[in-house]
Design a protein around this motif. Structure first.
Motif, PDB file in Angstrom:
ATOM      1  N   ARG A   1       0.971  -1.197   0.035  1.00 37.33           N
ATOM      2  CA  ARG A   1       0.220  -0.050  -0.052  1.00 37.33           C
ATOM      3  C   ARG A   1       1.048   1.440   0.012  1.00 37.33           C
ATOM      4  O   ARG A   1       0.639   2.334  -0.608  1.00 37.33           O
ATOM      5  N   ARG A   2       2.010   1.427   0.563  1.00 39.77           N
ATOM      6  CA  ARG A   2       2.795   2.395   0.813  1.00 39.77           C
ATOM      7  C   ARG A   2       3.837   2.474  -0.464  1.00 39.77           C
ATOM      8  O   ARG A   2       4.618   3.284  -0.259  1.00 39.77           O
ATOM      9  N   GLY A   3       4.006   1.567  -1.131  1.00 40.20           N
ATOM     10  CA  GLY A   3       4.611   1.829  -2.376  1.00 40.20           C
ATOM     11  C   GLY A   3       5.969   1.149  -2.232  1.00 40.20           C
ATOM     12  O   GLY A   3       7.113   1.573  -2.852  1.00 40.20           O
ATOM     13  N   ASP A   4       6.241   0.238  -1.308  1.00 37.02           N
ATOM     14  CA  ASP A   4       7.819  -0.519  -1.093  1.00 37.02           C
ATOM     15  C   ASP A   4       7.957  -1.408  -2.367  1.00 37.02           C
ATOM     16  O   ASP A   4       9.398  -1.584  -2.498  1.00 37.02           O
TER      17      ASP A   4
ATOM     18  N   VAL B   1       2.585  -5.200 -10.478  1.00 35.89           N
ATOM     19  CA  VAL B   1       2.138  -4.363 -11.458  1.00 35.89           C
ATOM     20  C   VAL B   1       1.004  -3.452 -10.982  1.00 35.89           C
ATOM     21  O   VAL B   1       0.375  -3.626  -9.970  1.00 35.89           O
ATOM     22  N   LEU B   2       0.631  -2.587 -11.935  1.00 35.58           N
ATOM     23  CA  LEU B   2      -0.246  -1.692 -11.692  1.00 35.58           C
ATOM     24  C   LEU B   2      -1.519  -1.876 -12.724  1.00 35.58           C
ATOM     25  O   LEU B   2      -1.251  -1.828 -13.690  1.00 35.58           O
ATOM     26  N   ILE B   3      -2.992  -1.888 -12.095  1.00 31.79           N
ATOM     27  CA  ILE B   3      -4.036  -2.001 -13.170  1.00 31.79           C
ATOM     28  C   ILE B   3      -4.921  -0.492 -13.062  1.00 31.79           C
ATOM     29  O   ILE B   3      -5.302  -0.306 -11.930  1.00 31.79           O
ATOM     30  N   VAL B   4      -4.973  -0.132 -13.905  1.00 26.09           N
ATOM     31  CA  VAL B   4      -5.688   1.065 -13.987  1.00 26.09           C
ATOM     32  C   VAL B   4      -7.079   0.881 -14.414  1.00 26.09           C
ATOM     33  O   VAL B   4      -7.460   0.696 -15.348  1.00 26.09           O
TER      34      VAL B   4
ATOM     35  N   ALA C   1      -3.807   1.985  -5.401  1.00 28.19           N
ATOM     36  CA  ALA C   1      -2.676   2.566  -5.434  1.00 28.19           C
ATOM     37  C   ALA C   1      -2.756   3.987  -4.700  1.00 28.19           C
ATOM     38  O   ALA C   1      -3.320   4.592  -4.344  1.00 28.19           O
ATOM     39  N   ARG C   2      -1.192   4.469  -4.746  1.00 25.62           N
ATOM     40  CA  ARG C   2      -0.923   5.891  -4.146  1.00 25.62           C
ATOM     41  C   ARG C   2      -1.547   7.083  -5.211  1.00 25.62           C
ATOM     42  O   ARG C   2      -1.611   6.561  -6.246  1.00 25.62           O
TER      43      ARG C   2
ATOM     44  N   VAL D   1      -4.922  -0.053  -8.881  1.00 26.84           N
ATOM     45  CA  VAL D   1      -4.663  -0.982  -7.941  1.00 26.84           C
ATOM     46  C   VAL D   1      -3.393  -1.581  -8.197  1.00 26.84           C
ATOM     47  O   VAL D   1      -3.152  -1.878  -9.029  1.00 26.84           O
ATOM     48  N   TYR D   2      -2.730  -1.744  -7.080  1.00 26.48           N
ATOM     49  CA  TYR D   2      -1.212  -2.599  -6.961  1.00 26.48           C
ATOM     50  C   TYR D   2      -1.689  -3.969  -6.826  1.00 26.48           C
ATOM     51  O   TYR D   2      -2.280  -4.310  -6.338  1.00 26.48           O
TER      52      TYR D   2
END
Length: 235
Positions: free
Chosen positions: A140-143, A179-182, A219-220, A229-230
């Protein structure tokens, strides 16, 4: 009767002629059978004729060139065989090594079962059974650095689901971790209902896709916020 007349009588005997004709016929039949047997034996020993090659569709030089460049996409020429290959710039390293260690530990203890999903309409997150909650916090914090991105804007639900499944499978085969899903926030949809957002949350927790996923979290803001979403993938 003289011997000469006896011989003439023997040669002129119709039974003698018939016997000779029968013997000649038997000899001819025996020769024919021997020839047929020899031909059959030679036929059995001869190798079968090679199959005719099937002619495929004719490919133009332009198509051949396109196929070649498509197959060679991403291939790098080896110049120094003794040196280690350079890192792929499209796969950035994990930002936090502790987060990666926690992900590996979670993979070891993860079991089978339903995802534990928390959150509301804006923010949501989920983790498989046995996943350490600290892993969700790190996600959640982008590590974890984002190594791939999929934008679902403009897709129907059916097209979006196929795209998500294909994207996650390809990302996992490429050994991507995060990965990131928009999915968007539904601002342009009817009644401003985030249909794809709710669908993505559901798909990520289902067995067909969930087998590839360790955890996911909204996501942030710099990566899309509540419109993205990450997704943390299994190795």
């Amino acid at each position: 009767m003289s011997q000469k007349k006896k011989d003439e009588a023997f040669h002129n005997n119709p039974f003698k002629s018939a016997i000779k004709a029968m013997k000649d016929q038997e000899k001819k039949e025996a020769q024919d059978k021997a020839a047929a047997a020899a031909a059959e034996a030679a036929k059995r020993k001869a190798p079968p004729p090679p199959p005719k090659a099937k002619k495929g569709p004719k490919v133009s030089e332009a198509d051949e060139a396109a196929l070649f460049y498509s197959a060679m996409d991403g291939v790098q020429q080896i110049t120094n065989r003794g040196e280690a290959p350079a890192p792929n710039p499209r796969l950035p390293e994990i930002i936090d090594e502790n987060a990666e260690a926690l992900a590996e530990l979670s993979e070891l203890v993860a079991g089978q079962g339903d995802f534990d999903i928390t959150g509301g309409d804006e923010y949501f997150e989920g983790a498989g059974p046995g996943i350490d909650r600290n892993l969700l916090r790190s996600l959640r914090r982008g590590d974890f650095s984002v190594q791939g991105r999929l934008d679902l804007h403009g897709m129907t639900q059916a097209a979006a689901r196929d795209a998500v499944e294909r994207f996650l499978a390809d990302s996992r085969r490429s050994k991507k971790r995060c990965v990131l899903i928009v999915h968007g926030r539904g601002l342009n949809s009817k009644d401003q209902i985030p249909v794809l957002k709710e669908s993505v949350r559901e798909w990520l927790s289902q067995k067909r896709v969930g087998n590839m996923v360790l955890a996911f979290a909204t996501a942030r803001p710099q990566d899309g916020g509540t419109g993205a979403v990450y997704v943390l993938l299994r190795r």
